[in-house]
Design an enzyme around this catalytic site. Sequence first.
Site, short mmCIF file in Angstrom:
data_model
loop_
_atom_site.label_atom_id
_atom_site.label_comp_id
_atom_site.label_asym_id
_atom_site.label_seq_id
_atom_site.Cartn_x
_atom_site.Cartn_y
_atom_site.Cartn_z
N SER A 171 -22.20 -20.01 -2.33
CA SER A 171 -21.37 -19.08 -3.08
C SER A 171 -20.89 -19.74 -4.36
O SER A 171 -20.88 -20.96 -4.48
CB SER A 171 -20.17 -18.60 -2.25
N CYS A 172 -20.51 -18.89 -5.31
CA CYS A 172 -19.93 -19.36 -6.57
C CYS A 172 -18.98 -18.27 -7.03
O CYS A 172 -18.51 -17.49 -6.22
CB CYS A 172 -21.03 -19.67 -7.59
N LEU A 173 -18.72 -18.19 -8.30
CA LEU A 173 -17.77 -17.18 -8.78
C LEU A 173 -18.43 -15.81 -8.97
O LEU A 173 -17.92 -14.80 -8.53
CB LEU A 173 -17.12 -17.67 -10.08
#
Length: 100
Positions: free
Chosen positions: A80-82
């Site tokens: 996951s990331c932003l």
Amino acid sequence: SLCAAGAPNLSYQELKDLKKANVLHIDVRERWEIDRFGKIPESLNIPLGELMEALQMDPMEFKEQYNQEMPSKSDPVVFSCLAGTRSKQALGFAMSLGFS
């Protein structure tokens, strides 16, 4: 937005359900982003710039560095990331190293 090989995008609830099934969740945001926006519970932070090296470490070195067992190439992993862009890159890196 989350990215996984089987399901390109996961909802937060789907991620919570997956975590109950012992899926390794790697957050590829930068450390300052974790400090500013918060850590996702039970996630492992490996910034995208470190990921290729981390996934090629000796398992003992990985455990020392990240305080977590290194995933095997067949273990379920979620990135996951932003916004979803870096997590897609992370998935590509992992797959190029033979992770399924």
